[in-house]
Design an enzyme around this catalytic site. Structure first.
Site, PDB file in Angstrom:
ATOM      1  N   ARG A 165    -100.234 -72.574 -16.674  1.00 44.58           N
ATOM      2  CA  ARG A 165     -99.299 -73.009 -15.613  1.00 44.58           C
ATOM      3  C   ARG A 165     -99.778 -74.311 -14.985  1.00 44.58           C
ATOM      4  O   ARG A 165     -99.018 -75.031 -14.348  1.00 44.58           O
ATOM      5  CB  ARG A 165     -99.103 -71.922 -14.544  1.00 44.58           C
ATOM      6  CG  ARG A 165     -98.217 -72.391 -13.389  1.00 44.58           C
ATOM      7  CD  ARG A 165     -97.530 -71.253 -12.616  1.00 44.58           C
ATOM      8  NE  ARG A 165     -98.342 -70.086 -12.476  1.00 44.58           N
ATOM      9  CZ  ARG A 165     -99.346 -69.967 -11.597  1.00 44.58           C
ATOM     10  NH1 ARG A 165     -99.643 -70.949 -10.777  1.00 44.58           N
ATOM     11  NH2 ARG A 165    -100.028 -68.856 -11.540  1.00 44.58           N
ATOM     12  N   TYR A 175     -77.241 -87.371  -9.287  1.00 39.07           N
ATOM     13  CA  TYR A 175     -76.813 -86.243 -10.120  1.00 39.07           C
ATOM     14  C   TYR A 175     -76.535 -85.013  -9.226  1.00 39.07           C
ATOM     15  O   TYR A 175     -77.236 -84.783  -8.242  1.00 39.07           O
ATOM     16  CB  TYR A 175     -77.910 -85.966 -11.171  1.00 39.07           C
ATOM     17  CG  TYR A 175     -77.814 -84.601 -11.788  1.00 39.07           C
ATOM     18  CD1 TYR A 175     -76.661 -84.203 -12.456  1.00 39.07           C
ATOM     19  CD2 TYR A 175     -78.856 -83.694 -11.681  1.00 39.07           C
ATOM     20  CE1 TYR A 175     -76.556 -82.932 -12.990  1.00 39.07           C
ATOM     21  CE2 TYR A 175     -78.770 -82.424 -12.225  1.00 39.07           C
ATOM     22  CZ  TYR A 175     -77.606 -82.042 -12.871  1.00 39.07           C
ATOM     23  OH  TYR A 175     -77.504 -80.783 -13.389  1.00 39.07           O
TER      24      TYR A 175
END
Ligand code: 7XF
Length: 400
Positions: free
Chosen positions: A60, A113
């Protein structure tokens, strides 16, 4: 490979960050499908967790395949360091969650966006961060909007979906003049470093949806952030590790490395195809307006010529019959796919108001410069004549 920054961009997109000599001659880098890494001693494990010793300890945080991709992306954007993430939204959110706290202010260009807007408007605001929108093509307006609490200026260029273009060098200089601590963040998804390198123009951080041109084949979701090593380490250890967990998979990192090998080549073709399509659309009787910086008539042509090496593969247009004609045209496409996303080999066409920018309400779209009739095309790698023929037949069929 020689770490020689005089090698050309196309060469670096293929080689940087990996030497087959390190991996039994394997031409392509290994995909390290592992979640964890064993330690030689408890002390070594502790030292890696404490950041006192280099080395991977849990995927991670970092992984060797991901690290090759990050080295390559940092080199191509001319930054010190990069972080690859699970998506463009993962990269954007990991970055902003790291940089801001309640009471801070983020200045955002008026058009971004749809999900970036939703994150700013509904995500950051929910946690006490002040978000205000400004027209970043107006440098005086940006200067006037900066306050003592401003921590970030965020914009895309060219803008998704309406193709406005921001003066990266001008905005960066202006912001630094007022307060050098403010981070200028540029979403470089539409250009990729093959066409535009914001860090060399004064920006602090570049974010990407690597789902698009960087991956290049429409087969993955990924993102990246690139900038100085200190900030990137903070984003990795706070925004990625603790706040989003938006880690890229080693398989996806490999696929982007594969895509990058042809980035320069692909961008060349996207750009030359788009130029031909835009010129056809500009002279087509059914078309009201074409938004493409490669057209001499485009208001941003001059600025785009200065900061982009070519004009990109994205086009927006308005038809004379407005939204009804646009929707009809989309429904008449044969070769071109009716789909969101961009930067793929296939030409993709969509309707921002009801698709990519539907997170804005109609009132917000009107305020933020997204018209209801706008049609967006991501020009693919097919032969230009075939793309043009499909657009011509769909325009005729829609306006018959
Ligand atoms: O999380 P993603 O990899 O989908 O990237 C988010 C994102 C960030 N910046 C820009 C400029 C983007 O265009 C995107 C994703 N845009 C797609 C599109 O406009 O078609 C998403 C499809 S809904």
């Amino acid at each position: 490979m020689p770490q020689n920054n005089k090698l050309a961009f196309a060469t670096r997109s293929i080689h940087v960050g990996y030497d087959s000599k390190d991996c039994e001659g394997s031409l392509n880098p290994p995909i390290y499908m592992t979640s964890t890494f064993s330690f030689d001693s408890a002390e070594q494990g502790g030292a890696r967790f404490a950041g006192e010793q280099p080395g991977h300890f849990y995927s991670r945080i970092s992984n060797p395949t991901q690290a090759i991709l990050e080295t390559r992306l940092a080199d191509l954007e001319e930054g010190e360091a990069a972080l690859a993430c699970a998506s463009g939204m993962g990269a954007i959110t990991a970055t902003l969650w790291t940089l801001v706290a309640p009471g801070d202010k983020v200045l955002v260009d008026k058009t971004v966006y749809g999900c970036t807007f939703a994150y700013m408007e509904h995500g950051l605001k929910k946690f006490g961060v002040e978000v205000s929108y400004v027209d970043c093509t107006d440098l005086d307006a940006v200067k006037a909007a900066i306050t003592a609490d401003t921590k970030v200026l965020y914009f895309e260029t060219p803008v998704n979906p309406n193709m406005r273009i921001m003066d990266i060098a001008g905005l960066s200089a202006l912001v630094k003049d007022v307060n050098p601590e403010i981070k200028v963040i540029v979403d470089n998804t539409y250009c990729t470093p093959a066409l535009q390198r914001p860090l060399t123009l004064g920006a602090d951080l570049v974010v990407h949806s690597a789902t698009k041109y960087l991956g290049g084949h429409g087969d993955l979701i990924a993102g990246a952030v690139i900038g100085d090593a200190t900030t990137l380490e903070q984003i990795r250890l706070v925004g990625l590790k603790d706040m989003t967990g938006a880690v890229i998979s080693p398989m996806t990192a490999f696929l982007i490395l594969r895509g990058l090998k042809t980035l320069d080549l692909r961008m060349e073709r996207h750009c030359s195809n788009a130029q031909q399509v835009a010129e056809m659309l500009e002279s087509h009787p059914a078309v009201e307006q074409v938004f493409f910086p490669g057209l001499k008539s485009d208001p941003y042509h001059q600025l785009a010529s200065q900061q982009m090496s070519r004009f990109g593969g994205m086009i927006a247009l308005e038809l004379k019959g407005g939204m009804d004609a646009g929707i009809k045209m989309l429904n008449k496409l044969k070769l071109i796919k009716l789909a969101v996303s961009l930067g793929d080999a296939e030409t993709l066409c969509e309707h921002p108001a009801s698709m990519t920018h539907s997170a804005y309400t109609p009132e917000e779209r009107a305020r933020h410069g997204i018209t209801e009739g706008l049609v967006r095309i991501s020009i693919g790698l097919e032969a230009a004549e075939d793309i043009i023929a499909d657009l011509e037949q769909s325009l005729s069929a829609a306006t018959a």
